[in-house]
Write a protein that holds these residues in place. Structure first.
Motif, PDB file in Angstrom:
ATOM      1  N   GLU A 106      -2.421   4.030  -4.388  1.00 55.72           N
ATOM      2  CA  GLU A 106      -3.872   4.074  -4.560  1.00 55.72           C
ATOM      3  C   GLU A 106      -4.495   4.727  -3.336  1.00 55.72           C
ATOM      4  O   GLU A 106      -4.375   4.218  -2.214  1.00 55.72           O
ATOM      5  CB  GLU A 106      -4.412   2.654  -4.725  1.00 55.72           C
ATOM      6  CG  GLU A 106      -5.920   2.581  -4.875  1.00 55.72           C
ATOM      7  CD  GLU A 106      -6.369   3.136  -6.218  1.00 55.72           C
ATOM      8  OE1 GLU A 106      -7.575   3.391  -6.359  1.00 55.72           O
ATOM      9  OE2 GLU A 106      -5.527   3.308  -7.101  1.00 55.72           O
ATOM     10  N   GLN A 107      -5.134   5.866  -3.517  1.00 57.39           N
ATOM     11  CA  GLN A 107      -5.840   6.529  -2.426  1.00 57.39           C
ATOM     12  C   GLN A 107      -7.205   5.875  -2.254  1.00 57.39           C
ATOM     13  O   GLN A 107      -8.037   5.916  -3.154  1.00 57.39           O
ATOM     14  CB  GLN A 107      -6.001   8.017  -2.742  1.00 57.39           C
ATOM     15  CG  GLN A 107      -4.670   8.764  -2.881  1.00 57.39           C
ATOM     16  CD  GLN A 107      -3.943   8.892  -1.560  1.00 57.39           C
ATOM     17  OE1 GLN A 107      -4.561   8.805  -0.504  1.00 57.39           O
ATOM     18  NE2 GLN A 107      -2.637   9.091  -1.614  1.00 57.39           N
ATOM     19  N   LEU A 108      -7.421   5.286  -1.121  1.00 55.50           N
ATOM     20  CA  LEU A 108      -8.663   4.554  -0.890  1.00 55.50           C
ATOM     21  C   LEU A 108      -9.689   5.452  -0.226  1.00 55.50           C
ATOM     22  O   LEU A 108      -9.407   6.088   0.800  1.00 55.50           O
ATOM     23  CB  LEU A 108      -8.404   3.339   0.002  1.00 55.50           C
ATOM     24  CG  LEU A 108      -7.378   2.342  -0.534  1.00 55.50           C
ATOM     25  CD1 LEU A 108      -7.328   1.140   0.375  1.00 55.50           C
ATOM     26  CD2 LEU A 108      -7.711   1.932  -1.944  1.00 55.50           C
ATOM     27  N   PRO A 109     -10.895   5.489  -0.766  1.00 60.69           N
ATOM     28  CA  PRO A 109     -11.948   6.306  -0.140  1.00 60.69           C
ATOM     29  C   PRO A 109     -12.562   5.587   1.045  1.00 60.69           C
ATOM     30  O   PRO A 109     -13.743   5.270   1.065  1.00 60.69           O
ATOM     31  CB  PRO A 109     -12.951   6.479  -1.278  1.00 60.69           C
ATOM     32  CG  PRO A 109     -12.806   5.242  -2.085  1.00 60.69           C
ATOM     33  CD  PRO A 109     -11.363   4.852  -1.991  1.00 60.69           C
ATOM     34  N   ILE A 110     -11.740   5.305   2.061  1.00 60.62           N
ATOM     35  CA  ILE A 110     -12.202   4.518   3.202  1.00 60.62           C
ATOM     36  C   ILE A 110     -12.747   5.450   4.285  1.00 60.62           C
ATOM     37  O   ILE A 110     -12.092   6.408   4.683  1.00 60.62           O
ATOM     38  CB  ILE A 110     -11.056   3.658   3.776  1.00 60.62           C
ATOM     39  CG1 ILE A 110     -10.554   2.671   2.709  1.00 60.62           C
ATOM     40  CG2 ILE A 110     -11.503   2.904   5.008  1.00 60.62           C
ATOM     41  CD1 ILE A 110      -9.435   1.800   3.193  1.00 60.62           C
ATOM     42  N   LYS A 317      -4.607  -9.599 -11.139  1.00 57.34           N
ATOM     43  CA  LYS A 317      -5.500  -8.508 -10.792  1.00 57.34           C
ATOM     44  C   LYS A 317      -5.643  -8.473  -9.268  1.00 57.34           C
ATOM     45  O   LYS A 317      -5.977  -9.482  -8.645  1.00 57.34           O
ATOM     46  CB  LYS A 317      -6.862  -8.710 -11.451  1.00 57.34           C
ATOM     47  CG  LYS A 317      -7.831  -7.564 -11.231  1.00 57.34           C
ATOM     48  CD  LYS A 317      -9.112  -7.786 -12.013  1.00 57.34           C
ATOM     49  CE  LYS A 317     -10.091  -6.631 -11.840  1.00 57.34           C
ATOM     50  NZ  LYS A 317     -11.342  -6.834 -12.601  1.00 57.34           N
ATOM     51  N   VAL A 318      -5.393  -7.322  -8.671  1.00 54.41           N
ATOM     52  CA  VAL A 318      -5.435  -7.159  -7.211  1.00 54.41           C
ATOM     53  C   VAL A 318      -6.663  -6.332  -6.848  1.00 54.41           C
ATOM     54  O   VAL A 318      -6.793  -5.174  -7.269  1.00 54.41           O
ATOM     55  CB  VAL A 318      -4.154  -6.479  -6.696  1.00 54.41           C
ATOM     56  CG1 VAL A 318      -4.181  -6.390  -5.166  1.00 54.41           C
ATOM     57  CG2 VAL A 318      -2.917  -7.240  -7.160  1.00 54.41           C
ATOM     58  N   ARG A 326     -15.784  -3.509  -2.709  1.00 57.38           N
ATOM     59  CA  ARG A 326     -14.487  -3.384  -3.369  1.00 57.38           C
ATOM     60  C   ARG A 326     -14.142  -1.908  -3.485  1.00 57.38           C
ATOM     61  O   ARG A 326     -14.899  -1.129  -4.061  1.00 57.38           O
ATOM     62  CB  ARG A 326     -14.510  -4.020  -4.760  1.00 57.38           C
ATOM     63  CG  ARG A 326     -13.137  -4.012  -5.422  1.00 57.38           C
ATOM     64  CD  ARG A 326     -13.117  -4.790  -6.704  1.00 57.38           C
ATOM     65  NE  ARG A 326     -13.877  -4.123  -7.752  1.00 57.38           N
ATOM     66  CZ  ARG A 326     -13.975  -4.564  -8.999  1.00 57.38           C
ATOM     67  NH1 ARG A 326     -13.381  -5.697  -9.340  1.00 57.38           N
ATOM     68  NH2 ARG A 326     -14.689  -3.920  -9.900  1.00 57.38           N
ATOM     69  N   ILE A 327     -13.001  -1.531  -2.950  1.00 55.00           N
ATOM     70  CA  ILE A 327     -12.632  -0.122  -2.887  1.00 55.00           C
ATOM     71  C   ILE A 327     -11.439   0.204  -3.768  1.00 55.00           C
ATOM     72  O   ILE A 327     -11.101   1.384  -3.926  1.00 55.00           O
ATOM     73  CB  ILE A 327     -12.346   0.300  -1.431  1.00 55.00           C
ATOM     74  CG1 ILE A 327     -11.286  -0.607  -0.820  1.00 55.00           C
ATOM     75  CG2 ILE A 327     -13.626   0.281  -0.609  1.00 55.00           C
ATOM     76  CD1 ILE A 327     -10.924  -0.260   0.604  1.00 55.00           C
ATOM     77  N   ALA A 328     -10.762  -0.801  -4.318  1.00 57.81           N
ATOM     78  CA  ALA A 328      -9.624  -0.536  -5.198  1.00 57.81           C
ATOM     79  C   ALA A 328      -9.353  -1.761  -6.048  1.00 57.81           C
ATOM     80  O   ALA A 328      -9.601  -2.898  -5.632  1.00 57.81           O
ATOM     81  CB  ALA A 328      -8.375  -0.172  -4.389  1.00 57.81           C
TER      82      ALA A 328
END
Length: 415
Positions: A106-110, A317-318, A326-328
């Motif tokens: 999962e690429q996180l838009p952080i 669910k993670v 919430r980013i992912a």
């Protein structure tokens, strides 16, 4: 002239057809009569301001409160923070056949400026709600009163609960100096009946006037039941604020002579871990060079019975949070008919080292239901806002031991 053999065959055919038609008609009539006299269990009728809503027959398997929310304009917003997870969101029909060998990346838009840092009064509690802020209720603040009524319909063996109104609610929104209250109601101890009212906007004196009729509850069992009312304020951009709760044992209420109207003080919610929620085993590993966090959902045990069969259909669910954002979000596959599921599914997230102190990982164990809403069994938080000492210790060990997979069991808390 017809031969005796042909005449016999024709007579036998007519006799067989007549008997088959008679048996078919009798079976249909018998099933119709049984269906008419049978009261479907765990069904309820919702009345909004005295108007009965009958979008479906009682024999239908779909809950009527789902239709009620569709007719209400604010229903979509009111569903946030719900105790039940929408079955349509999961889309897990037959997903247990898919292979789980390959990890999901999962690429996180952080970004560093992704969201504001949490102040101490905004941290999350184990119960999933925000702790007391300057406008939130405290120990010395009155939370208001809740007025409702209880009645019993003997011919239909139905418990009738009317949530009428609330008075003196505290201010939960600093900008509007008001609240957006609604109420979730559960019948304990089985928790098979879960309903909620609509959201009323910008008011501290909400008048709900909503009636819920629960079928399949014998009058002899009323003394063992407890009505639990959870008063919340809807929040569009974050988790809904918990104002307080009201617990009403029906042992001291006798609706046999007619409707009983009650007014109870709203008390501060007592957030405790539920020992019957079961346990979840997860593994975390952080690679500082690649700046990746590997999360593995291993297995669960001693989950509560959620289905009539005495089993459950759990999945996990993670959710990954940066601060309060919430980013992912990812889900495991559903494990059918088990209270001790084995998942062994991994998820990989790109997380910079300098953002680790603000990262939280939430695990929601959910019971999948094909016909009604999915129900949250229990909750676990690891990271910045872990509500338990074991969770904080697990996260610290992961951060202090790079490239090492740390697996531990954790008790699930109530959502």
């Amino acid at each position: 002239d017809v031969s005796p053999v042909v005449a016999g065959l024709i007579g036998a055919t007519v006799l067989v057809v007549s008997v088959s038609v008679t048996v078919f008609v009798w079976t249909c009539c018998h099933q119709q009569a049984e269906k008419k006299h049978k009261t479907p269990p765990y069904k309820f009728i919702h009345m909004l301001k005295g108007i009965s809503i009958y979008p479906e027959t009682l024999s239908n398997k779909k809950k009527i409160n789902r239709i009620r929310r569709d007719k209400n304009g604010t229903a979509k917003e009111a569903g946030r923070g719900n105790l039940l997870v929408d079955a349509a969101e999961s889309g897990l029909m037959g997903s247990d056949k898919a292979p789980a060998a390959a990890p999901r990346v999962e690429q996180l838009p952080i970004k560093v400026d992704y969201g504001d840092e949490l102040s101490p009064d905004q941290s999350l509690t184990p119960g999933g709600s925000k702790t007391s802020s300057p406008s939130s209720p405290g120990d010395d603040v009155m939370l208001g009163d809740l007025t409702f009524s209880v009645d019993y319909n003997f011919p239909k063996k139905a418990l009738v609960v009317t949530i009428q109104e609330a008075h003196g609610l505290p201010v939960m929104d600093e900008h509007t100096q008001s609240s957006d209250p609604y109420i979730k109601m559960t019948i304990l101890p089985d928790k098979r009946h879960r309903v909620k009212t609509r959201v009323l906007r910008k008011t501290l004196e909400p008048v709900f006037d909503e009636t819920f009729t629960f079928y399949g509850i014998p009058y002899s069992q009323l003394q063992d039941l407890v009505l639990h009312f959870l008063v919340l304020s809807f929040d569009r951009f974050s988790r809904d604020d918990v104002i307080g709760e009201v617990m009403v044992p029906l042992a001291g209420v006798d609706p046999s002579t007619g409707k009983v109207q009650l007014t109870r003080e709203i008390l501060k919610r007592n957030i405790q871990k539920c020992i019957s929620r079961g346990e979840l085993q997860v593994s975390l590993s952080y690679q500082p060079v690649a700046q990746r966090m590997t999360v593995v959902v291993l297995k669960a045990r001693h989950l509560p019975k959620m289905d009539i069969t005495g089993l459950s259909d759990p999945y996990v669910k993670v959710n990954v949070y940066y601060g309060r954002k919430r980013i992912a979000k990812k889900k495991t596959h559903v494990k059918k008919c088990t209270l001790n599921p084995v998942f062994n599914e991994s998820f990989i997230y790109d997380i910079p080292v300098d953002l680790l102190p603000d990262i939280s990982i939430e695990f929601l164990v959910i019971d999948f239901d094909r016909t009604t809403k999915n129900e949250v069994v229990g909750r676990l938080i690891l990271g910045a806002h872990s509500g338990s000492a074991a969770g904080a210790e697990h996260w610290r060990e992961v951060c202090d031991s790079p490239r090492k997979a740390v697996a531990k069991w954790h008790s699930l808390s109530e959502y």
